[in-house]
Design a protein around this motif. Structure first.
Motif, PDB file in Angstrom:
ATOM      1  N   GLY A   1       0.787  -1.227   0.000  1.00 48.33           N
ATOM      2  CA  GLY A   1       0.000   0.000   0.000  1.00 48.33           C
ATOM      3  C   GLY A   1       0.816   1.273   0.000  1.00 48.33           C
ATOM      4  N   SER A   2       2.146   1.172  -0.078  1.00 53.36           N
ATOM      5  CA  SER A   2       2.918   2.418  -0.153  1.00 53.36           C
ATOM      6  C   SER A   2       3.935   2.304  -1.285  1.00 53.36           C
ATOM      7  CB  SER A   2       3.614   2.694   1.187  1.00 53.36           C
ATOM      8  OG  SER A   2       4.463   1.624   1.541  1.00 53.36           O
ATOM      9  N   SER A   3       4.452   3.435  -1.675  1.00 47.63           N
ATOM     10  CA  SER A   3       5.355   3.478  -2.828  1.00 47.63           C
ATOM     11  C   SER A   3       6.684   2.796  -2.515  1.00 47.63           C
ATOM     12  CB  SER A   3       5.585   4.936  -3.207  1.00 47.63           C
ATOM     13  OG  SER A   3       6.914   5.125  -3.616  1.00 47.63           O
ATOM     14  N   SER A   4       7.170   1.991  -3.442  1.00 53.94           N
ATOM     15  CA  SER A   4       8.428   1.290  -3.190  1.00 53.94           C
ATOM     16  C   SER A   4       9.582   2.280  -3.059  1.00 53.94           C
ATOM     17  CB  SER A   4       8.753   0.309  -4.312  1.00 53.94           C
ATOM     18  OG  SER A   4       7.703   0.161  -5.187  1.00 53.94           O
ATOM     19  N   LEU A   5       9.478   3.377  -3.797  1.00 51.47           N
ATOM     20  CA  LEU A   5      10.545   4.369  -3.724  1.00 51.47           C
ATOM     21  C   LEU A   5      10.600   4.982  -2.326  1.00 51.47           C
ATOM     22  CD1 LEU A   5      12.716   5.984  -5.126  1.00 51.47           C
ATOM     23  CD2 LEU A   5      10.974   7.614  -5.870  1.00 51.47           C
ATOM     24  N   VAL A   6       9.414   5.293  -1.777  1.00 51.62           N
ATOM     25  CA  VAL A   6       9.362   5.856  -0.432  1.00 51.62           C
ATOM     26  C   VAL A   6       9.867   4.832   0.588  1.00 51.62           C
ATOM     27  CG1 VAL A   6       7.837   6.784   1.354  1.00 51.62           C
ATOM     28  CG2 VAL A   6       7.495   7.419  -1.045  1.00 51.62           C
ATOM     29  N   GLN A   7       9.502   3.580   0.378  1.00 55.92           N
ATOM     30  CA  GLN A   7       9.993   2.521   1.284  1.00 55.92           C
ATOM     31  C   GLN A   7      11.519   2.479   1.281  1.00 55.92           C
ATOM     32  OE1 GLN A   7       8.138  -1.050  -0.196  1.00 55.92           O
ATOM     33  NE2 GLN A   7       6.073  -0.238   0.165  1.00 55.92           N
TER      34      GLN A   7
ATOM     35  N   PHE B   1      16.742   3.554   3.732  1.00 57.35           N
ATOM     36  CA  PHE B   1      18.113   4.026   3.526  1.00 57.35           C
ATOM     37  C   PHE B   1      18.414   5.348   4.238  1.00 57.35           C
ATOM     38  CE2 PHE B   1      21.654   5.755   0.910  1.00 57.35           C
ATOM     39  CZ  PHE B   1      22.556   4.736   1.156  1.00 57.35           C
ATOM     40  N   TYR B   2      17.441   6.267   4.232  1.00 61.68           N
ATOM     41  CA  TYR B   2      17.723   7.597   4.775  1.00 61.68           C
ATOM     42  C   TYR B   2      17.139   7.851   6.154  1.00 61.68           C
ATOM     43  CZ  TYR B   2      19.357   8.692   0.081  1.00 61.68           C
ATOM     44  OH  TYR B   2      20.037   8.683  -1.101  1.00 61.68           O
ATOM     45  N   VAL B   3      16.001   7.154   6.491  1.00 60.64           N
ATOM     46  CA  VAL B   3      15.349   7.448   7.764  1.00 60.64           C
ATOM     47  C   VAL B   3      15.789   6.494   8.879  1.00 60.64           C
ATOM     48  CG1 VAL B   3      13.131   7.788   8.934  1.00 60.64           C
ATOM     49  CG2 VAL B   3      13.383   8.400   6.505  1.00 60.64           C
TER      50      VAL B   3
ATOM     51  N   LEU C   1      19.716   2.344  12.815  1.00 62.39           N
ATOM     52  CA  LEU C   1      19.888   1.181  11.960  1.00 62.39           C
ATOM     53  C   LEU C   1      20.393   1.642  10.593  1.00 62.39           C
ATOM     54  CD1 LEU C   1      19.551  -1.885  11.669  1.00 62.39           C
ATOM     55  CD2 LEU C   1      17.277  -1.460  10.758  1.00 62.39           C
ATOM     56  N   GLU C   2      21.674   1.449  10.388  1.00 61.45           N
ATOM     57  CA  GLU C   2      22.258   1.909   9.134  1.00 61.45           C
ATOM     58  C   GLU C   2      22.589   0.720   8.258  1.00 61.45           C
ATOM     59  OE1 GLU C   2      25.516   5.292   7.942  1.00 61.45           O
ATOM     60  OE2 GLU C   2      24.758   5.112   9.982  1.00 61.45           O
ATOM     61  N   LEU C   3      21.903   0.629   7.107  1.00 57.13           N
ATOM     62  CA  LEU C   3      22.150  -0.481   6.207  1.00 57.13           C
ATOM     63  C   LEU C   3      22.981  -0.005   5.028  1.00 57.13           C
ATOM     64  CD1 LEU C   3      18.623  -2.178   6.011  1.00 57.13           C
ATOM     65  CD2 LEU C   3      20.646  -3.030   7.196  1.00 57.13           C
ATOM     66  N   PRO C   4      23.921  -0.836   4.562  1.00 60.21           N
ATOM     67  CA  PRO C   4      24.620  -0.484   3.330  1.00 60.21           C
ATOM     68  C   PRO C   4      23.614  -0.444   2.173  1.00 60.21           C
ATOM     69  CG  PRO C   4      25.214  -2.700   4.068  1.00 60.21           C
ATOM     70  CD  PRO C   4      24.379  -2.090   5.135  1.00 60.21           C
ATOM     71  N   PRO C   5      23.920   0.295   1.105  1.00 53.18           N
ATOM     72  CA  PRO C   5      22.949   0.482   0.013  1.00 53.18           C
ATOM     73  C   PRO C   5      22.407  -0.830  -0.538  1.00 53.18           C
ATOM     74  CG  PRO C   5      24.887   1.845  -0.349  1.00 53.18           C
ATOM     75  CD  PRO C   5      25.166   1.026   0.863  1.00 53.18           C
ATOM     76  N   LEU C   6      23.294  -1.791  -0.773  1.00 52.25           N
ATOM     77  CA  LEU C   6      22.831  -3.050  -1.361  1.00 52.25           C
ATOM     78  C   LEU C   6      21.843  -3.759  -0.438  1.00 52.25           C
ATOM     79  CD1 LEU C   6      23.091  -5.042  -3.740  1.00 52.25           C
ATOM     80  CD2 LEU C   6      24.866  -6.222  -2.426  1.00 52.25           C
ATOM     81  N   ALA C   7      22.158  -3.791   0.866  1.00 47.39           N
ATOM     82  CA  ALA C   7      21.270  -4.463   1.816  1.00 47.39           C
ATOM     83  C   ALA C   7      19.920  -3.766   1.857  1.00 47.39           C
ATOM     84  CB  ALA C   7      21.905  -4.484   3.204  1.00 47.39           C
ATOM     85  N   ALA C   8      19.944  -2.425   1.871  1.00 39.79           N
ATOM     86  CA  ALA C   8      18.686  -1.673   1.922  1.00 39.79           C
ATOM     87  C   ALA C   8      17.853  -1.964   0.673  1.00 39.79           C
ATOM     88  CB  ALA C   8      18.974  -0.178   2.031  1.00 39.79           C
TER      89      ALA C   8
ATOM     90  N   THR D   1      22.594   5.090  -4.595  1.00 44.44           N
ATOM     91  CA  THR D   1      24.023   5.043  -4.950  1.00 44.44           C
ATOM     92  C   THR D   1      24.551   3.702  -5.449  1.00 44.44           C
ATOM     93  OG1 THR D   1      24.976   4.443  -2.804  1.00 44.44           O
ATOM     94  CG2 THR D   1      24.497   6.783  -3.160  1.00 44.44           C
ATOM     95  N   ILE D   2      23.645   2.748  -5.728  1.00 45.33           N
ATOM     96  CA  ILE D   2      24.138   1.495  -6.293  1.00 45.33           C
ATOM     97  C   ILE D   2      24.333   1.677  -7.799  1.00 45.33           C
ATOM     98  CG2 ILE D   2      23.614  -0.929  -6.760  1.00 45.33           C
ATOM     99  CD1 ILE D   2      22.159  -1.013  -4.112  1.00 45.33           C
ATOM    100  N   GLN D   3      25.497   1.241  -8.301  1.00 48.38           N
ATOM    101  CA  GLN D   3      25.837   1.539  -9.693  1.00 48.38           C
ATOM    102  C   GLN D   3      25.284   0.468 -10.641  1.00 48.38           C
ATOM    103  OE1 GLN D   3      29.807   2.763 -10.357  1.00 48.38           O
ATOM    104  NE2 GLN D   3      29.753   4.221  -8.680  1.00 48.38           N
TER     105      GLN D   3
END
Lengths: 241, 275
Positions: free
Chosen positions: A63-69, A74-76, A82-89, A166-168
């Motif tokens: 029910g929510s946008s994947s981009l917002v998720q 990643f940012y919130v 809880l800081e996840l590396p980009p790939l894990a997030a 930031t994942i390439q």
């Protein structure tokens, strides 16, 4: 043609995104399938303490946008420690998001197996594990594979979202090149073609899996032919031995 | 197999033989679906070896009796015992408490059922359908299970169809596989739920013959829901007529089926025979 030369020069750089895209899709699928089964079984459980949380997770992610998720994770989340590396997030969000949709496919597939199958298995004294893995699931899987393959293809294209953390991947690299080149149309045409080709491969993989599970379930289909296996039993056609 | 002593001390005598404890015993059993009462305070005892035919209009509760007897549904009220053991209860210092699923599974094993719609496993061959309960429920080694399954299938006339999947068999053949499968665990009570109703008229005979042979050859108790009156006359020791969740008439077939006392029974039989 300057542009074409530049395009050629950048080509290897862009194509290096393909393995990254595939890796994200693959890992996310590895997360999605178990998550989907856990959510589906949770939601089908008669126990409220299982079906309520499962239903909540499913509806939250559908029910929510994947981009917002993704931005949330990643940012919130780092604000909460809880800081996840980009790939894990990226893998987490894509996996649970896709898993939520797929859980409904699983639920529908399991419910589509006639109640008499469960009753016969119960009457024959089979254990709960045997009933699920050997009686119900083999009959439900052929129904699940086509929508599963839909989900896989959808998710493959959603992997482009991870370029925003930031994942390439393919999209990230294309965006970089496009912003440094005047004309971006050829680059985006290339990117579309690559996604299209990868999706086609996934679709083929889906048909392949479909053929396997159908064969095990006692039906046969051809890889490229009609998706509807013939349900007419041979004895009805006078081919019985 | 030795029959167990009834731990409650209240042994029920079978009305048919007047001797020995009942193999299947229901006391004051009620079952509703929603606010519809399907069975209302049923008492039923079936003696070892006794063949009981259940007749009555649809919705009268006869199929529900079978589903209760094998524990596919749980009654709201009353107790069910198989061979002296409670299906849904365990005794705890003289009082009954709800049994574990494992206990119910254990007790249920003495009961076999053949369904109207066969309910064979479509992803398994005929042989596998019969073999799997032998391997997984009673833990027989696979070669032995396979041998026994093949023997059971030969007994129902399907020795040549072992490797066929259900979809490759006719309805009558499928139902015979289902009978062989339910026999695999050597149940002491067999339940037949309108086993010929889903068949083409042409195929009814072969299935009835198998059931009839079983009834005559084995000392299993049988509960048979059927609309085949001449079949019931042939094999039943006792007939129960159901209407609106109650047994309204019972007795030997010569009485209930040939000279019924209740008007409702007469009306029902006339309706079936005139079909």
């Amino acid at each position: 043609m300057d542009d074409f030369a530049a395009f050629q020069a950048y080509l290897p750089f862009i194509l290096k995104g393909i393995p990254v895209t595939l890796l994200v899709a693959f890992l996310a699928m590895c997360v999605a399938i178990p998550v989907a089964f856990i959510l589906a079984l949770g939601r089908m459980s008669p126990s409220r303490s299982l079906n309520m949380p499962a239903g909540f997770v499913i509806e939250l992610f559908r029910g929510s946008s994947s981009l917002v998720q993704l931005f949330w994770v990643f940012y919130v989340l780092p604000f909460f420690g809880l800081e996840l590396p980009p790939l894990a997030a990226g893998v987490f969000v894509l996996g649970v998001n896709s898993g939520s949709y797929m859980s409904e496919i699983i639920r529908a597939g399991l419910n589509a197996v006639p109640a008499g199958q469960r009753e016969a298995a119960l009457a024959l004294g089979f254990s709960p594990q045997y009933r699920f893995f050997r009686i119900i699931l083999p009959q439900a899987l052929p129904l699940m594979i086509p929508p599963f393959s839909n989900s896989m293809i959808t998710m493959l294209k959603f992997t482009s979202l991870v370029s925003l953390v930031t994942i390439q991947d393919l999209t990230f690299r294309a965006n970089m090149v496009a912003s440094s080149m005047g004309d971006s149309s050829s680059i985006y045409i290339l990117v579309i073609l690559v996604y299209f080709g990868l999706s086609l491969l996934l679709a083929l993989l889906g048909r392949f899996l479909e053929a396997i599970v159908n064969k095990r379930a006692g039906r046969s289909i051809s890889l490229f032919g009609s998706a509807n296996p013939s349900r007419i039993p041979p004895w009805a056609l006078g081919r019985s031995g | 197999m030795q029959s167990r002593i009834d731990p409650s001390g209240s042994q029920t005598l079978s009305p048919a033989t007047g001797m020995g404890p009942a193999l299947l015993s229901m006391r004051n059993v009620s079952k509703s679906y929603g606010d519809r009462k399907i069975l209302d305070g049923i008492d039923l005892d079936v003696a070892p070896g006794e063949k009981v035919a259940l007749i009555g209009p649809s919705g009268s509760g006869k199929t529900t009796i079978l589903r209760l007897a094998i524990g596919l549904v749980e009654p709201e009220e009353g107790t069910i015992r198989i061979d002296g053991r409670y299906l849904w209860h365990e005794e705890d210092g003289g009082r009954l408490r709800r049994a574990s699923n494992k206990h119910t599974r254990q007790v249920r094993r003495s009961v076999g059922i053949v369904f109207q719609q066969f309910n064979l496993f479509p992803h398994m061959s005929a042989l596998e359908n019969v073999r799997e309960p032998l391997v997984h429920t009673i833990g027989l080694p696979r070669p032995e299970a396979e041998k026994r399954a093949a023997g059971l299938l030969a007994k129902v006339g399907l020795a040549d169809h072992l490797t066929k999947r259900p979809a490759q068999l006719s309805g009558g053949q499928q139902q015979r596989v289902a009978i062989a499968r339910s026999m695999a665990l050597q149940p002491r009570v067999m339940l037949f739920d309108e086993v010929t109703s889903a068949l083409d008229p042409e195929l009814v005979g072969e299935v009835l013959k198998v059931v009839r042979d079983l009834a005559h050859e084995t000392d299993m108790s049988m509960l048979i829901v059927t609309h085949e009156i001449s079949f019931a006359i042939d094999i039943a020791d006792r007939v129960l007529m159901f209407d609106t969740g109650k047994i309204i008439e019972e007795g030997p077939p010569s009485q209930v089926l040939k000279a019924p006392q209740e008007p409702r029974t007469r009306q029902f039989l006339r309706a079936i025979l005139e079909r």
